[in-house]
Design a protein around this motif. Structure first.
Motif, PDB file in Angstrom:
ATOM      1  N   LEU A 157       0.843  -1.190   0.000  1.00 39.15           N
ATOM      2  CA  LEU A 157       0.000   0.000   0.000  1.00 39.15           C
ATOM      3  C   LEU A 157       0.883   1.246   0.000  1.00 39.15           C
ATOM      4  CD1 LEU A 157      -2.545  -1.259   2.676  1.00 39.15           C
ATOM      5  CD2 LEU A 157      -2.727  -1.417   0.188  1.00 39.15           C
ATOM      6  N   ASP A 158       0.316   2.363  -0.378  1.00 39.49           N
ATOM      7  CA  ASP A 158       1.024   3.647  -0.364  1.00 39.49           C
ATOM      8  C   ASP A 158       2.258   3.662  -1.271  1.00 39.49           C
ATOM      9  OD1 ASP A 158      -0.764   4.692   1.667  1.00 39.49           O
ATOM     10  OD2 ASP A 158       0.346   3.462   3.105  1.00 39.49           O
ATOM     11  N   HIS A 159       2.233   2.889  -2.339  1.00 37.92           N
ATOM     12  CA  HIS A 159       3.325   2.814  -3.312  1.00 37.92           C
ATOM     13  C   HIS A 159       4.618   2.248  -2.723  1.00 37.92           C
ATOM     14  CE1 HIS A 159       1.078   4.714  -6.470  1.00 37.92           C
ATOM     15  NE2 HIS A 159       0.687   5.638  -5.602  1.00 37.92           N
ATOM     16  N   CYS A 160       4.490   1.232  -1.886  1.00 41.35           N
ATOM     17  CA  CYS A 160       5.680   0.524  -1.431  1.00 41.35           C
ATOM     18  C   CYS A 160       5.508  -0.947  -1.792  1.00 41.35           C
ATOM     19  CB  CYS A 160       5.898   0.698   0.075  1.00 41.35           C
ATOM     20  SG  CYS A 160       4.791  -0.250   1.125  1.00 41.35           S
ATOM     21  N   LEU A 161       6.517  -1.739  -1.496  1.00 42.75           N
ATOM     22  CA  LEU A 161       6.449  -3.178  -1.698  1.00 42.75           C
ATOM     23  C   LEU A 161       6.419  -3.854  -0.341  1.00 42.75           C
ATOM     24  CD1 LEU A 161       9.162  -3.544  -4.484  1.00 42.75           C
ATOM     25  CD2 LEU A 161       6.709  -3.074  -4.738  1.00 42.75           C
ATOM     26  N   ALA A 175      12.369   8.764  -2.468  1.00 41.39           N
ATOM     27  CA  ALA A 175      11.514   9.949  -2.633  1.00 41.39           C
ATOM     28  C   ALA A 175      10.128   9.722  -2.031  1.00 41.39           C
ATOM     29  CB  ALA A 175      11.399  10.321  -4.106  1.00 41.39           C
ATOM     30  N   GLU A 176       9.530   8.552  -2.288  1.00 42.41           N
ATOM     31  CA  GLU A 176       8.201   8.257  -1.745  1.00 42.41           C
ATOM     32  C   GLU A 176       8.240   8.148  -0.221  1.00 42.41           C
ATOM     33  OE1 GLU A 176       5.085   8.007  -3.174  1.00 42.41           O
ATOM     34  OE2 GLU A 176       6.048   8.758  -4.991  1.00 42.41           O
ATOM     35  N   TRP A 177       9.299   7.539   0.328  1.00 40.41           N
ATOM     36  CA  TRP A 177       9.426   7.403   1.770  1.00 40.41           C
ATOM     37  C   TRP A 177       9.551   8.782   2.427  1.00 40.41           C
ATOM     38  CZ3 TRP A 177       8.100   4.661   5.619  1.00 40.41           C
ATOM     39  CH2 TRP A 177       8.731   4.768   6.860  1.00 40.41           C
ATOM     40  N   GLU A 178      10.380   9.638   1.851  1.00 42.13           N
ATOM     41  CA  GLU A 178      10.541  10.982   2.410  1.00 42.13           C
ATOM     42  C   GLU A 178       9.226  11.757   2.352  1.00 42.13           C
ATOM     43  OE1 GLU A 178      13.901  12.480   0.214  1.00 42.13           O
ATOM     44  OE2 GLU A 178      15.315  11.676   1.700  1.00 42.13           O
ATOM     45  N   SER A 207       3.020  12.164   6.967  1.00 35.93           N
ATOM     46  CA  SER A 207       2.482  11.424   8.115  1.00 35.93           C
ATOM     47  C   SER A 207       3.094  11.899   9.424  1.00 35.93           C
ATOM     48  CB  SER A 207       2.739   9.930   7.954  1.00 35.93           C
ATOM     49  OG  SER A 207       2.049   9.450   6.839  1.00 35.93           O
ATOM     50  N   GLY A 208       4.345  12.325   9.380  1.00 34.56           N
ATOM     51  CA  GLY A 208       5.018  12.798  10.586  1.00 34.56           C
ATOM     52  C   GLY A 208       4.299  13.969  11.216  1.00 34.56           C
ATOM     53  N   ASP A 209       3.703  14.799  10.384  1.00 29.11           N
ATOM     54  CA  ASP A 209       2.956  15.944  10.893  1.00 29.11           C
ATOM     55  C   ASP A 209       1.734  15.501  11.689  1.00 29.11           C
ATOM     56  OD1 ASP A 209       4.777  17.592   9.641  1.00 29.11           O
ATOM     57  OD2 ASP A 209       3.505  17.972   7.897  1.00 29.11           O
ATOM     58  N   TYR A 210       1.241  14.306  11.418  1.00 25.54           N
ATOM     59  CA  TYR A 210       0.016  13.815  12.053  1.00 25.54           C
ATOM     60  C   TYR A 210       0.271  12.658  13.013  1.00 25.54           C
ATOM     61  CZ  TYR A 210      -1.921  16.598   8.309  1.00 25.54           C
ATOM     62  OH  TYR A 210      -2.206  17.621   7.465  1.00 25.54           O
ATOM     63  N   PHE A 211       1.528  12.420  13.364  1.00 24.85           N
ATOM     64  CA  PHE A 211       1.889  11.279  14.186  1.00 24.85           C
ATOM     65  C   PHE A 211       1.099  11.253  15.503  1.00 24.85           C
ATOM     66  CE2 PHE A 211       4.838   9.003  17.113  1.00 24.85           C
ATOM     67  CZ  PHE A 211       4.837   7.790  16.456  1.00 24.85           C
ATOM     68  N   ASN A 212       1.024  12.367  16.188  1.00 21.28           N
ATOM     69  CA  ASN A 212       0.280  12.419  17.455  1.00 21.28           C
ATOM     70  C   ASN A 212      -1.201  12.180  17.240  1.00 21.28           C
ATOM     71  OD1 ASN A 212       2.589  12.906  18.917  1.00 21.28           O
ATOM     72  ND2 ASN A 212       2.353  15.127  18.862  1.00 21.28           N
TER      73      ASN A 212
END
Length: 141
Positions: A34-38, A116-119, A125-130
């Protein structure tokens, strides 16, 4: 667990971090994630997951679509003597993986991301971690 940056070679091979090799075993499965990963699963985990997916109702269009894409992208993999795995072109395309990538450990699987996709993902997502943590509190973690 863990996050490791690696580079694909000219033949599309990725060196799997040594930390993950023992957990994966001799044979393992790689498929669209999902989210363009393997997603990469040890055979035992793959067997558990396929059992659950087989239980999905084939009469539902969303279940059919998901299982088609998930299973059609699946490939059994074996590491070479240098600890590398060849990532098929179709999976590289799905993951938008060209050269630079990130290999992360996530519970019962490994995920392979283009750098690039991970960054992009971790930035968003880091902005919404909490916020995310507050929403999953009901999962009894």
């Amino acid at each position: 667990m863990g996050e490791f940056e690696h580079t694909l070679d000219d033949k599309g091979r990725l060196t799997i971090p040594s930390r993950f090799r023992e957990e994966l075993g001799e044979r393992f499965v790689m498929t669209r994630g999902l989210d363009h990963c393997l997603f990469v699963y040890p055979m035992e985990e793959w067997s558990v997951l396929t059992g659950k997916l087989k239980a999905l109702p084939f009469t539902r269009a969303d279940a059919r679509a998901f299982t088609r894409l998930f299973f059609s992208g699946a490939t059994e993999c074996v590491l070479d003597k240098q600890g590398r795995v060849n990532i098929p072109v179709t999976l590289r395309r799905h993951g938008r993986i060209d050269k630079e990538c990130v290999v992360i450990g996530v519970s019962n699987r490994i995920e392979i991301w283009s750098l690039a996709e991970w960054e992009k993902y971790t930035s968003e997502s880091g902005d919404y971690f909490n916020e995310i943590a507050e929403k999953i509190v009901d999962f009894d973690l």
